[in-house]
Structures are given as structure tokens and as C-alpha cells.
Design an enzyme around this catalytic site. Structure first.
Site, PDB file in Angstrom:
ATOM      1  N   CYS A   7      -5.215 -13.823 -11.932  1.00  0.00           N
ATOM      2  CA  CYS A   7      -6.360 -12.913 -12.070  1.00  0.00           C
ATOM      3  C   CYS A   7      -6.666 -12.543 -13.520  1.00  0.00           C
ATOM      4  CB  CYS A   7      -6.148 -11.677 -11.219  1.00  0.00           C
ATOM      5  SG  CYS A   7      -5.891 -12.099  -9.487  1.00  0.00           S
ATOM      6  N   ASN A  12     -11.331 -10.043  -3.741  1.00  0.00           N
ATOM      7  CA  ASN A  12     -10.686 -10.454  -4.994  1.00  0.00           C
ATOM      8  C   ASN A  12     -10.716 -11.984  -5.081  1.00  0.00           C
ATOM      9  OD1 ASN A  12      -8.824 -11.216  -6.943  1.00  0.00           O
ATOM     10  ND2 ASN A  12      -7.315  -9.659  -6.382  1.00  0.00           N
ATOM     11  N   HIS A  34     -11.571  -7.190 -13.760  1.00  0.00           N
ATOM     12  CA  HIS A  34     -11.252  -8.076 -12.643  1.00  0.00           C
ATOM     13  C   HIS A  34     -11.469  -7.288 -11.352  1.00  0.00           C
ATOM     14  CE1 HIS A  34      -9.246 -10.394  -9.709  1.00  0.00           C
ATOM     15  NE2 HIS A  34      -8.153  -9.648  -9.686  1.00  0.00           N
TER      16      HIS A  34
HETATM   17  N1  COA Z   1      -4.714  -2.136   7.817  1.00  0.00           N
HETATM   18  C1  COA Z   1      -4.116  -1.051   8.350  1.00  0.00           C
HETATM   19  N2  COA Z   1      -2.933  -0.595   7.913  1.00  0.00           N
HETATM   20  C2  COA Z   1      -2.343  -1.268   6.885  1.00  0.00           C
HETATM   21  C3  COA Z   1      -2.929  -2.400   6.287  1.00  0.00           C
HETATM   22  C4  COA Z   1      -4.150  -2.829   6.806  1.00  0.00           C
HETATM   23  N3  COA Z   1      -4.790  -3.918   6.326  1.00  0.00           N
HETATM   24  N4  COA Z   1      -2.111  -2.836   5.316  1.00  0.00           N
HETATM   25  C5  COA Z   1      -1.058  -2.019   5.283  1.00  0.00           C
HETATM   26  N5  COA Z   1      -1.188  -1.063   6.235  1.00  0.00           N
HETATM   27  C6  COA Z   1      -0.288   0.042   6.559  1.00  0.00           C
HETATM   28  C7  COA Z   1       1.129  -0.229   6.144  1.00  0.00           C
HETATM   29  O1  COA Z   1       1.830  -0.966   7.137  1.00  0.00           O
HETATM   30  C8  COA Z   1       1.659   1.175   6.022  1.00  0.00           C
HETATM   31  O2  COA Z   1       1.961   1.670   7.304  1.00  0.00           O
HETATM   32  P1  COA Z   1       3.265   2.587   7.511  1.00  0.00           P
HETATM   33  O3  COA Z   1       3.004   3.813   6.695  1.00  0.00           O
HETATM   34  O4  COA Z   1       3.221   2.835   8.977  1.00  0.00           O
HETATM   35  O5  COA Z   1       4.408   1.788   7.040  1.00  0.00           O
HETATM   36  C9  COA Z   1       0.471   1.953   5.491  1.00  0.00           C
HETATM   37  O6  COA Z   1      -0.694   1.180   5.820  1.00  0.00           O
HETATM   38  C10 COA Z   1       0.507   2.178   4.013  1.00  0.00           C
HETATM   39  O7  COA Z   1       0.849   0.957   3.384  1.00  0.00           O
HETATM   40  P2  COA Z   1       0.806   0.787   1.837  1.00  0.00           P
HETATM   41  O8  COA Z   1       1.242  -0.584   1.468  1.00  0.00           O
HETATM   42  O9  COA Z   1       1.522   1.953   1.213  1.00  0.00           O
HETATM   43  O10 COA Z   1      -0.770   0.954   1.583  1.00  0.00           O
HETATM   44  P3  COA Z   1      -1.514   1.145   0.252  1.00  0.00           P
HETATM   45  O11 COA Z   1      -2.228   2.419   0.242  1.00  0.00           O
HETATM   46  O12 COA Z   1      -0.638   0.832  -0.928  1.00  0.00           O
HETATM   47  O13 COA Z   1      -2.618   0.000   0.353  1.00  0.00           O
HETATM   48  C11 COA Z   1      -3.042  -2.135  -0.627  1.00  0.00           C
HETATM   49  C12 COA Z   1      -2.222  -1.365   0.395  1.00  0.00           C
HETATM   50  C13 COA Z   1      -2.605  -3.583  -0.603  1.00  0.00           C
HETATM   51  C14 COA Z   1      -4.504  -2.012  -0.245  1.00  0.00           C
HETATM   52  C15 COA Z   1      -2.814  -1.498  -2.029  1.00  0.00           C
HETATM   53  O14 COA Z   1      -1.451  -1.355  -2.283  1.00  0.00           O
HETATM   54  C16 COA Z   1      -3.442  -2.269  -3.122  1.00  0.00           C
HETATM   55  O15 COA Z   1      -4.642  -2.429  -3.180  1.00  0.00           O
HETATM   56  N6  COA Z   1      -2.632  -2.795  -4.084  1.00  0.00           N
HETATM   57  C17 COA Z   1      -3.122  -3.613  -5.159  1.00  0.00           C
HETATM   58  C18 COA Z   1      -3.331  -4.985  -4.644  1.00  0.00           C
HETATM   59  C19 COA Z   1      -4.108  -5.863  -5.564  1.00  0.00           C
HETATM   60  O16 COA Z   1      -5.179  -5.513  -5.980  1.00  0.00           O
HETATM   61  N7  COA Z   1      -3.561  -7.037  -5.836  1.00  0.00           N
HETATM   62  C20 COA Z   1      -4.165  -8.048  -6.625  1.00  0.00           C
HETATM   63  C21 COA Z   1      -4.138  -7.687  -8.050  1.00  0.00           C
HETATM   64  S1  COA Z   1      -4.716  -8.999  -9.011  1.00  0.00           S
END
Ligand code: COA
Length: 322
Positions: free
Chosen positions: A111, A277, A247
């Protein structure tokens, strides 16, 4: 001497997958995805390839810049999702365009790829090695996505963006870039060739795997730092910057970066709602959209900033000229 972008182009597959379709594959909802990521839809290849999308974006960029294919001295394709290992995507693009005088190679920087391709081309052009460069970000991330993993499959999309650059007399802005291989485990993918349809490579490690929270924290810390660094390095005030083009990973990341920089969110254009993304394609697709709809204007100073797997991050100041 410097290099300027004189033409842009992009391509997105016509098939659009919305959040409701994803909710038929994993336990999630449109509301959850929009709230946590800002993404509503993503374009997904149906017949297109990394090469075909790169070619289309490149043709549009050449036409926009009024540059003939034979004038191109170097083609750099940033991708982590090439169709094949050999030949490289850039050589395939050369063949399709008839860019017979170009030196062609791919780079893999996920990215951060478009920013690093831009910097590489800029140093060639400003150093006098080449006069005309074509830089492309093209990704078929749907081939690397684990469609059973709701933590990642909601995020990514396919597409390509391209820019033609010309050497020109003028000020060269120095970029700021960094890498931290020690934290590489936060975002991994063990193979570029997951035969999804063949169904015999089902180990999750062969798809993109991510520690979402670690990547989120990394981005909101490092991106504002590198933006401030590039401003300072070039003695440019943040008020001089008309657009901060990040990005397009997640609207919450973009919003957090704007907040930390104390810059109004209106200066941070986003199109991730539509595309998700698209890794190294995202900044180029956004530049092309902004050029076509008139938001980018001659004389504006803008910043592009990328971040992602590696981990890598970087930013560059551009003066928009075309
Ligand atoms: N739908 C519903 N629930 C989901 C889910 C989805 N698509 N993905 C994860 N969950 C759940 C998890 O299982 C967790 O449940 P639990 O509390 O019962 O264990 C809960 O939601 C929270 O999970 P978490 O991983 O803490 O969520 P988050 O707020 O961090 O959001 C992302 C997850 C991936 C959206 C977030 O971490 C993110 O955007 N990170 C950056 C990713 C990125 O941009 N990567 C590329 C960079 S180049």
C-alpha cells in the site's frame, strides 16, 4: 530538475460487490462495515487481470498526458497481485502499449507502492536518467483475499491507477519514507498465487492475514509523523497544502490522521467508500478522479502518503502542473 505528473488514468472492474453481498459470505453487516471502515462497495475482477487493468489505466494516462507510448523511457508497476511471476506486469504493459523504448520492472511495496513508484520515477527524471516515466499501481486483491475471514475480506477491492511523469526544470521536493521489517507480521500473505477456484490451497496463510488493530495503530501514528517530516524537510507549511491524498484504507484512519495533523477533514479526499482498499492503486485512482472532476488544479501543492505491509510508510509533496 524535477518530474511532474502530466497525465493520469484509472480502471475499475465493472462488477461491484456491495456489503450486503459480503454478508452472504461471512457473518457481518453493511452497517458494521460502513461504521468501522467507511467502505460501502468494492470493484471485483470478472475476467480482468492485474495486467489488463494496468494496461487500461496506462492507456488513459498516456492519452490524458498526450504522451505517445514510444516516448516512455521507463514503466514501473507497483503490484502485489501480478497474474504470473514472469514476465513482470510492466513488461506485459509495455507489450500491449507498444512502449518499445521503455525499461520495465515491477516493484512490491503493497500500500506504499504508488508513493514509492512515484519517488523512484522522480529520482530518475530529476537525475537525468530518463525523460518520461509511466507509473502504475494495479491490484487484483480479490485473488489474495480469504473470503471466509470477516476481519479482512470486507476491506479490499480491485483496480488500477496510472500517472505519466515528465522531467522538467523546477524545484524537486524531497520525499520522506520509512520501513520497519520487524513489524512485518502484522500483515502477511504467503503466496501471490492462490488458485482460489481450484480450491486446493485452503490454508489461511496463503491469503492476506492481518492484525487489524496493530495496522490501525501503526497507520494513525506513522502517517501524521511522515507528513510532518516531509513538510519540514521541504520547508512547506501545512496550510500551503491544498489536498492531503492518503492511501485509501479506511475512513477512520484518514479521519484520525487529519485530526492528529490538525488539518480540516475536507482537505482529505476519499473514494474508499466505492473502491475499498486497492493497495498500490488507491492513490493513483483518487488522483485521476480528482483531476477529471476539476478538484486538482495547476499550481496546487498536494501531499500523497502511503502506508501498509512491510511495514512501510512514506509521503511526498507534489506541485500539480498539468
Ligand atoms: N463484521 C462484524 N464483526 C466483525 C467483523 C466484521 N466484518 N470483523 C471483526 N468483527 C468482530 C470481531 O470478531 C470482534 O468481535 P469480538 O469482540 O466478539 O471478539 C469485534 O468485531 C471487534 O474486532 P476488532 O478486530 O477489534 O475490530 P476493529 O474495530 O479493530 O475493526 C478492522 C477491524 C479490520 C476494521 C480495523 O482493525 C481496521 O480497519 N484496521 C486497519 C486495517 C487496514 O486498513 N489494513 C490495511 C492497511 S494498508
Amino acid at each position: 530538475m524535477t518530474g511532474i505528473i502530466c497525465g493520469t488514468g484509472s480502471y475499475a472492474p465493472s462488477y461491484i460487490m456491495d456489503n450486503n453481498e459480503i454478508a452472504t459470505m461471512v457473518e457481518t453487516s453493511d452497517e458494521w462495515i460502513r461504521e468501522r471502515t467507511g467502505v460501502a462497495t468494492r470493484h471485483i475482477i470478472k475476467g480482468e487481470t492485474t495486467v489488463s487493468m494496468a494496461c487500461e489505466a496506462a492507456k488513459r494516462a498516456l492519452a490524458d498526458g498526450k504522451v505517445r507510448a514510444e516516448e516512455v523511457d521507463v514503466i514501473i508497476v507497483s503490484t502485489i497481485s501480478s497474474n504470473v511471476i514472469l514476465p513482470c506486469t510492466a513488461c506485459e504493459v509495455q507489450k500491449e502499449l507498444g512502449a518499445v523504448n521503455a525499461t520495465c520492472f515491477d516493484m512490491s511495496a503493497a500500500c506504499s507502492g504508488f508513493v514509492l513508484a512515484y519517488n523512484t520515477a522522480l529520482s530518475y527524471l530529476s537525475g537525468g536518467m530518463y525523460k518520461t516515466a509511466l507509473i502504475i499501481g494495479s491490484e487484483s486483491l480479490s485473488n489474495l483475499t480469504n473470503w471466509k475471514d470477516r476481519g479482512t475480506c470486507i476491506l479490499f477491492g480491485d483496480g488500477a491507477g496510472a500517472a505519466v511523469m515528465r522531467a522538467k526544470e523546477g524545484r524537486m521536493y524531497l520525499p520522506a519514507t520509512h520501513s520497519d521489517g520487524i513489524k512485518g507480521n502484522a500483515l502477511t500473505c504467503l503466496s501471490r498465487h492462490t488458485p482460489v477456484d481450484a480450491g486446493h490451497m485452503t490454508d489461511p496463510e496463503y491469503y492476506m492475514q492481518m492484525d487489524g488493530q496493530a495496522v490501525f495503530k501503526f497507520a494513525v501514528k506513522r502517517v501524521p509523523e511522515v507528513v510532518n517530516e516531509v513538510l519540514e524537510k521541504n520547508q512547506v507549511d501545512k496550510e500551503e497544502i491544498v489536498w492531503y491524498i492518503m492511501h485509501q484504507a479506511n475512513s477512520r484512519i484518514v479521519e484520525a490522521v487529519a485530526k492528529r495533523l490538525e488539518v480540516p477533514i475536507g482537505k482529505f479526499p476519499m473514494n474508499l467508500q466505492e473502491y475499498g482498499n486497492t493497495s498500490s492503486a488507491s492513490i493513483a485512482i483518487l488522483l485521476d478522479e480528482m483531476k477529471r472532476d476539476g478538484r486538482l488544479m495547476s499550481g496546487q501543492k498536494i501531499i500523497i502518503a502511503g502506508f501498509g505491509a512491510g511495514l512501510t510508510w512514506g509521503a511526498a509533496v507534489l506541485e500539480w502542473e498539468p
